[in-house]
Enzyme design. Structure first.
Site, PDB file in Angstrom:
ATOM      1  CB  THR A   1      -4.230   2.444  -7.133  1.00  0.00           C
ATOM      2  OG1 THR A   1      -3.950   1.624  -5.995  1.00  0.00           O
ATOM      3  CG2 THR A   1      -3.173   3.509  -7.278  1.00  0.00           C
TER       4      THR A   1
ATOM      5  CB  CYS B   1      -6.031  -0.941  -9.234  1.00  0.00           C
ATOM      6  SG  CYS B   1      -5.591  -2.676  -9.180  1.00  0.00           S
TER       7      CYS B   1
ATOM      8  CD  GLU C   1      -3.591   3.434  -3.078  1.00  0.00           C
ATOM      9  OE1 GLU C   1      -3.727   4.205  -4.047  1.00  0.00           O
ATOM     10  OE2 GLU C   1      -4.069   2.274  -3.045  1.00  0.00           O
TER      11      GLU C   1
ATOM     12  CB  SER D   1      -9.844  -7.118   1.593  1.00  0.00           C
ATOM     13  OG  SER D   1      -9.793  -6.934   0.193  1.00  0.00           O
ATOM     14  CB  SER D   2     -11.179  -1.296   0.822  1.00  0.00           C
ATOM     15  OG  SER D   2     -10.042  -1.205  -0.002  1.00  0.00           O
TER      16      SER D   2
ATOM     17  CG  HIS E   1      -1.799  -1.210   1.277  1.00  0.00           C
ATOM     18  ND1 HIS E   1      -1.534  -2.279   2.099  1.00  0.00           N
ATOM     19  CD2 HIS E   1      -2.926  -1.531   0.595  1.00  0.00           C
ATOM     20  CE1 HIS E   1      -2.459  -3.206   1.932  1.00  0.00           C
ATOM     21  NE2 HIS E   1      -3.318  -2.782   1.019  1.00  0.00           N
TER      22      HIS E   1
ATOM     23  CB  SER F   1      -5.288  -9.079  -0.976  1.00  0.00           C
ATOM     24  OG  SER F   1      -6.540  -8.808  -0.362  1.00  0.00           O
TER      25      SER F   1
ATOM     26  CB  CYS G   1       1.153  -1.707  -5.792  1.00  0.00           C
ATOM     27  SG  CYS G   1       0.423  -1.898  -7.445  1.00  0.00           S
TER      28      CYS G   1
ATOM     29  CG  HIS H   1      -7.026   2.472   2.142  1.00  0.00           C
ATOM     30  ND1 HIS H   1      -5.837   2.274   1.469  1.00  0.00           N
ATOM     31  CD2 HIS H   1      -7.729   1.313   2.007  1.00  0.00           C
ATOM     32  CE1 HIS H   1      -5.830   1.068   0.939  1.00  0.00           C
ATOM     33  NE2 HIS H   1      -6.966   0.460   1.261  1.00  0.00           N
TER      34      HIS H   1
END
EC number: 1.17.7.4
Length: 333
Positions: A167, A197, A129, A225-226, A77, A269, A99, A127
């Site tokens: 993303t 993404c 990220e 996990s969003s 992230h 994931s 990433c 979050h």
């Protein structure tokens, strides 16, 4: 007795960034031995984290918890510049598993801030990220999540702004907010298509199709996990009952009452071994006809850091990742 059928989403499960991140931790363990410290969860999946712990990975919330001079992997992230500085001050041997798509957003944030633009970051406050990107220019970045957030922005309409997005959000999720920003601001730069993404959009598109064709959609993924949670929401929005299933033990048989066709997918994931476990349990309950959805075959691959290469061959070995187990579309076995 046959209760019905299962349709496996295509694509589903690991994306290129997740594969790279998990591979980095496993390769670091091979090269350096245990322990290898990982800041935050390498990816948001309970099974992956537990498997890496068995191998000697130690997950920490902060780089400050890592012993000075130890090997420390940054999660997929991404992290803020402040984290990198703190890690350097502690003499940590840092291996960056961010990433590449996230790294690109960090670079754009730096560029836009240097150009004097206010950056409007479309994403979820808090979050990991988003926190990392915010750290690149905290005095110039504002997080917006909804159209109402856009209306509340205390900025003149002629403010030079640039839009960046988390993303892991899909085009569908960001479209209305970006359109609201475009309608309000007269000097606005919007993100390129490749900032989103590909994996999130592809998996959501596949889930939409599953929802139209099946009575029930089950999404394998962890509760933190969003992208997995959003896939459940997308399935419901497109007419199907849908539930998150962290693993097969979380399947509630009451969900299957009156259901003849089940669509199964997995967040970016979530490893295939968990999909296998769910499909095996469904087969035991009579859903033993399994087919593969027609969909996009992803071929994106992100290269590994050169420092993890074999000292003799100069290549980074490709080994099976934790939880990466093939599942035949012809049946549950």
């Amino acid at each position: 007795m046959t209760a019905g059928s299962v349709v496996l989403a295509q694509p589903r499960g690991f994306c290129a960034g997740v594969r790279r991140a998990i591979g980095i931790v496993e390769r670091a363990l091979d090269l350096y031995g245990a322990p290898v410290y990982v800041r935050k969860e390498i990816v948001h999946n309970h099974y992956i984290v537990s498997e890496l712990v068995k191998r000697g990975a130690v997950f920490v919330d902060s780089e400050e918890e890592v012993p000075e001079g130890a090997v420390c992997v940054f999660s997929a992230h991404g992290v803020s510049p402040g984290v990198r500085t703190a890690a350097a001050d502690r003499g940590l041997e840092v291996i960056d598993a961010t990433c590449p798509l996230v790294s690109k957003v960090h670079q754009e944030a730096v560029r836009f801030a240097r150009d004097g633009r206010t950056i409007l970051l479309v994403g979820h406050e808090g979050h990991e990220e988003v926190e990392g990107v915010l750290g690149e220019a905290p005095d110039r970045i504002v997080v917006v999540e909804t159209e109402e957030d856009v209306r509340r922005l205390g900025l003149p309409d002629d403010t030079p702004v640039a839009v960046l997005t988390q993303t892991t959000l899909s085009f569908d999720e960001t479209a209305k907010v970006v359109e609201a920003l475009r309608a309000r601001f007269t000097d606005l730069l919007t993100p390129g298509d490749d900032d989103i993404c590909y994996a999130s959009q592809n998996r959501q598109n596949a889930v939409k199709d599953l929802a139209r064709r099946n009575d029930l959609v089950l999404v394998v993924g962890s509760r933190n996990s969003s992208n997995s949670l959003r896939m459940v929401e997308v399935a419901r929005e497109h007419g199907a009952a849908a539930h998150l299933v962290p693993d097969e033990t979380h399947l509630d048989e009451a969900w299957l009452e009156g259901v003849s066709a089940i669509g199964v997918s997995a967040g970016a994931s979530a490893p295939e071994i968990l999909v296998h476990g769910l499909v095996t349990r469904l087969a035991a309950l009579g859903y033993d006809r399994v087919e593969l959805q027609r969909g996009i075959a992803e071929d994106v691959v992100f290269s590994m850091p050169g420092r993890l290469a074999d000292p003799v061959t100069g290549r980074v070995p490709r080994t099976p990742l934790a939880g990466e187990a093939p599942l035949s579309p012809g049946g549950a076995a």
